[in-house]
Design an enzyme around this catalytic site. Structure first.
Site, short mmCIF file in Angstrom:
data_model
loop_
_atom_site.label_atom_id
_atom_site.label_comp_id
_atom_site.label_asym_id
_atom_site.label_seq_id
_atom_site.Cartn_x
_atom_site.Cartn_y
_atom_site.Cartn_z
N SER A 175 27.15 41.48 42.84
CA SER A 175 27.25 40.28 43.81
C SER A 175 26.03 39.34 44.07
O SER A 175 24.94 40.15 44.18
CB SER A 175 28.11 40.75 45.14
N TYR A 188 29.74 46.41 52.31
CA TYR A 188 29.81 46.07 51.13
C TYR A 188 28.56 45.34 50.49
O TYR A 188 28.21 45.79 49.38
CB TYR A 188 30.65 44.55 51.26
C1 BGC Z 1 32.12 38.61 48.30
C2 BGC Z 1 32.89 37.06 48.68
C3 BGC Z 1 31.95 35.96 49.19
C4 BGC Z 1 30.93 36.00 48.08
C5 BGC Z 1 29.62 34.98 48.70
C6 BGC Z 1 31.23 38.03 47.08
O1 BGC Z 1 30.61 39.15 46.68
O2 BGC Z 1 33.14 39.13 47.48
O3 BGC Z 1 33.69 37.46 49.79
O4 BGC Z 1 32.60 34.80 49.26
O5 BGC Z 1 30.21 37.10 47.88
O6 BGC Z 1 29.10 35.32 49.97
#
Ligand code: BGC
Length: 290
Positions: A175, A188
């Site tokens: 991410s 996260y």
């Molecule tokens: C998340 C999303 C978020 C995106 C940008 C991703 O890794 O799961 O919820 O919109 O990152 O912030």
């Protein structure tokens, strides 16, 4: 600019005119692939994209078997081969059983996309241990378990030069939040920061065996995980402040990147994170001023 929030009256639909119209070259024929969390969102698009590139595909899911079967049927509909297999990626016995079933069904695996992930958001002081453990369990321990099995399968088999010059390809779904701190999402962001160094460490370790390990780092992609960020015009306009390219990402944007990383076209690429984020990691707040 079709997706410019200033000219929109509703949040843009996925068939906007400025989306890329790209097909898949048949680069992955004869290379069975396993995609975790493939019954929705990025995983679903990736499973379909890899199948379009010629791979046989294992569609892993943990809930909603009907959705997983629908992905398999879609693949079969254009002449591909697919099987849906249930497993919770955070449970070692289920991961081992899934890989065994995948190998017995397709003969082997050449590509593993460790994609399954979720969010359990909370202000930090209210975050429960359960929220923390759930996210770390799926997003990080799940990637450990699946990438370890991938390496074992690849090494046991060795290189099959007719299908790929590499012994196997692992793609981790990371991410932008492996880099961008994210208040209210500490679990996260920690999981994705962990994925970054897991990926790089195993890329270093497995490279001499010609196993390539890379990550894709999606930005804001139109999937169920972040519906509240794009489904209303206000939310979409807010989101676009963070996206220099001024459109939301579509799941196929990610699938295309995965298909490339899995192919021999990317044979000298290992230990890299390919951000597919419309520039979200470019510090858009500094576009003016600073
Ligand atoms: C998340 C999303 C978020 C995106 C940008 C991703 O890794 O799961 O919820 O919109 O990152 O912030």
């Amino acid at each position: 600019m079709p997706n410019d929030p200033k000219t929109l009256t509703t949040a843009p639909a996925p068939d906007n005119a400025d989306l890329p119209r790209v097909t898949y070259a048949k680069t992955l024929v004869g290379q069975p692939a396993l995609v975790t969390g493939a019954n929705s969102g990025i995983g679903k698009a990736t499973a379909i994209g890899l199948a379009r590139a010629g791979a046989d595909v294992v569609i892993n899911y943990v809930t909603d078997p009907a959705a997983a079967e629908a992905v398999a049927h879609e693949i079969e509909g254009f002449g591909g081969r697919a099987i849906a297999i249930q497993a919770d990626v955070s449970k070692e016995d289920e991961v081992l059983a899934m890989f065994a079933q995948a190998v017995s069904h397709f003969g082997t695996l050449h590509i593993v996309v460790s994609n399954a992930g979720l969010q359990r958001d909370s202000p930090f002081e209210q975050m429960t241990l359960e929220q923390w453990n759930t996210v770390i369990g799926i997003n990080l321990t799940g990637q450990f378990l699946c990438t370890r099995e991938a390496a074992r399968v690849f090494r046991k088999r060795g290189i099959v030069s007719e299908v790929s010059v590499a012994c196997g390809k692992i793609i981790c779904m990371s991410s932008v939040h492996q880099e961008i701190p994210w208040a209210g999402h500490a679990n996260y962001a920690a999981s994705k920061g962990g994925v970054m160094l897991l990926m790089k460490s195993i890329a270093q370790e497995l490279a001499p065996h010609r196993i390539r390990v890379n990550s894709v780092g999606p930005g804001a992609i139109r999937t169920p995980i972040n519906t509240e960020a794009w489904s209303t015009l206000e939310a979409y306009a807010d989101l676009m402040r963070l996206v220099p390219y001024k459109r939301i990402g579509e799941p196929d944007d990610i699938a295309q990147a995965v298909a490339w990383l899995a192919s021999d076209a990317a044979d000298y690429v290992t230990g890299a994170t390919l951000f597919v984020d419309g520039g979200m990691t470019l510090y858009p707040g500094f576009a003016t001023g600073g």
